[in-house]
Write a protein that holds these residues in place. Sequence first.
Motif, PDB file in Angstrom:
ATOM      1  N   VAL A 110      -7.883  -5.023   6.919  1.00  0.00           N
ATOM      2  CA  VAL A 110      -6.940  -6.016   6.403  1.00  0.00           C
ATOM      3  C   VAL A 110      -7.546  -7.409   6.549  1.00  0.00           C
ATOM      4  O   VAL A 110      -8.075  -7.759   7.603  1.00  0.00           O
ATOM      5  N   HIS A 111      -7.468  -8.199   5.510  1.00  0.00           N
ATOM      6  CA  HIS A 111      -8.067  -9.532   5.479  1.00  0.00           C
ATOM      7  C   HIS A 111      -7.000 -10.521   5.029  1.00  0.00           C
ATOM      8  O   HIS A 111      -6.199 -10.206   4.149  1.00  0.00           O
ATOM      9  N   TYR A 147      -3.752   2.215   8.353  1.00  0.00           N
ATOM     10  CA  TYR A 147      -4.304   2.101   7.002  1.00  0.00           C
ATOM     11  C   TYR A 147      -5.824   2.012   7.092  1.00  0.00           C
ATOM     12  O   TYR A 147      -6.371   1.100   7.716  1.00  0.00           O
ATOM     13  N   ASP A 148      -6.523   2.957   6.489  1.00  0.00           N
ATOM     14  CA  ASP A 148      -7.984   2.991   6.630  1.00  0.00           C
ATOM     15  C   ASP A 148      -8.686   3.243   5.296  1.00  0.00           C
ATOM     16  O   ASP A 148      -9.785   3.781   5.255  1.00  0.00           O
ATOM     17  N   ARG A 149      -8.053   2.825   4.207  1.00  0.00           N
ATOM     18  CA  ARG A 149      -8.657   3.076   2.905  1.00  0.00           C
ATOM     19  C   ARG A 149      -9.418   1.846   2.415  1.00  0.00           C
ATOM     20  O   ARG A 149     -10.285   1.330   3.106  1.00  0.00           O
ATOM     21  N   VAL A 187       0.834  -1.210   0.000  1.00  0.00           N
ATOM     22  CA  VAL A 187       0.000   0.000   0.000  1.00  0.00           C
ATOM     23  C   VAL A 187       0.867   1.258   0.000  1.00  0.00           C
ATOM     24  O   VAL A 187       0.425   2.346   0.359  1.00  0.00           O
ATOM     25  N   GLY A 188       2.135   1.109  -0.392  1.00  0.00           N
ATOM     26  CA  GLY A 188       3.013   2.257  -0.561  1.00  0.00           C
ATOM     27  C   GLY A 188       3.330   3.021   0.692  1.00  0.00           C
ATOM     28  O   GLY A 188       3.470   4.256   0.659  1.00  0.00           O
ATOM     29  N   ASP A 223       7.214  -2.924  15.918  1.00  0.00           N
ATOM     30  CA  ASP A 223       5.926  -2.379  16.374  1.00  0.00           C
ATOM     31  C   ASP A 223       5.548  -1.108  15.626  1.00  0.00           C
ATOM     32  O   ASP A 223       4.359  -0.798  15.480  1.00  0.00           O
ATOM     33  N   GLU A 224       6.546  -0.386  15.149  1.00  0.00           N
ATOM     34  CA  GLU A 224       6.255   0.821  14.371  1.00  0.00           C
ATOM     35  C   GLU A 224       5.646   0.448  13.015  1.00  0.00           C
ATOM     36  O   GLU A 224       4.751   1.142  12.506  1.00  0.00           O
ATOM     37  N   LEU A 225       6.118  -0.657  12.440  1.00  0.00           N
ATOM     38  CA  LEU A 225       5.518  -1.137  11.193  1.00  0.00           C
ATOM     39  C   LEU A 225       4.051  -1.481  11.421  1.00  0.00           C
ATOM     40  O   LEU A 225       3.179  -1.169  10.601  1.00  0.00           O
ATOM     41  N   TYR A 226       3.799  -2.169  12.532  1.00  0.00           N
ATOM     42  CA  TYR A 226       2.427  -2.559  12.839  1.00  0.00           C
ATOM     43  C   TYR A 226       1.535  -1.331  13.008  1.00  0.00           C
ATOM     44  O   TYR A 226       0.398  -1.302  12.525  1.00  0.00           O
TER      45      TYR A 226
END
Length: 335
Positions: free
Chosen positions: A149-150, A119-121, A96-97, A110-113
Amino acid sequence: MIVQDARVLRDDFIPKEVVHRDSEVQELSRALEPLVENEQARNILLYGPPGTGKTCLSQYVMEKLEEELLDFNYMYINCWENYNRFKVLYKALEGVGKTLHVHRQSTPTDELYSKLKDYDRAPYVLILDEVDQLEDEKVLYDLQGLNNVHIVMIANTQESVFYNMDDRVRSRLIDSKRIQFKAYTSDQLQDILMDRAEWGLDSSAVDSSLIKKIALSSEGDARIAIGVLRAAARMAEERDKKEITRDMIQEAVPEAKDNNKKKNEEKLNNHQEKLYEIVNEEEEIQPGDLYEKYREAMDEPKSDRMLRKYLQKMDHYNLIEAEGEGRWRKYRSVE
């Protein structure tokens, strides 16, 4: 030139139509239907032997969803290569860039998480192939708890995914929609190969009787079958022939199987390579002796549980043979 479109002869090619997997396509599509209404879909597990179309079909269905939904993203992640929490989350963000300011060496996991959580698009599906190779299953717990996320998991068996899994993670995944993929019959492989030949080769390049011969030699594995057809087509071109011959098929079968084995060997990490090396050196060895030799050779050895997962995967891919249970279990090299 008998090859008209070389892409079609690659085993990672996604066809316009997937044959002999109608029910599996329908099951996966139905399980993802909530995404059309921007609702949460169930966790999904595709399982079955190697070469049964799990990876191809999952990406095929995602491409169909891309045609249907204006806002939709998916990312394919091979967990054999991306086996820890950081690698999986990084690949997920990459899809998702959102990796612009992420440093592989210094950014905390944890910062990646947190970035992925923000992400809310559009709905975002992560295909986690070889999911049973994850060293840290906590990432599954992380991912399934995110609203947009799925996850679609892919493995050879159900047991390899859920066996000895942390209870907290299992409780979130145990009700996953499960879709089984059985080995192809030789007739089904013939149809798959006929399609590939029609799309990728000259119309007179290969006779149907040779297609049947390839299918019978491939032991239900579509990747090997396509590999044989690809190798034979290459031989015909190199020898400046207008069609594939029976002798070419005869040569291509062991070549394709050997290439498939080499690809699987190249996937092995350092720990898997050491286990593989020991089994091949000993030719036959019991788990206790194998683990002991492995620990003597490695500075930071993995747990017994992880070693069992590694060995199970190598058995599935015919790199080694496993026989017996418990104290009677043995691992053997494969000629």
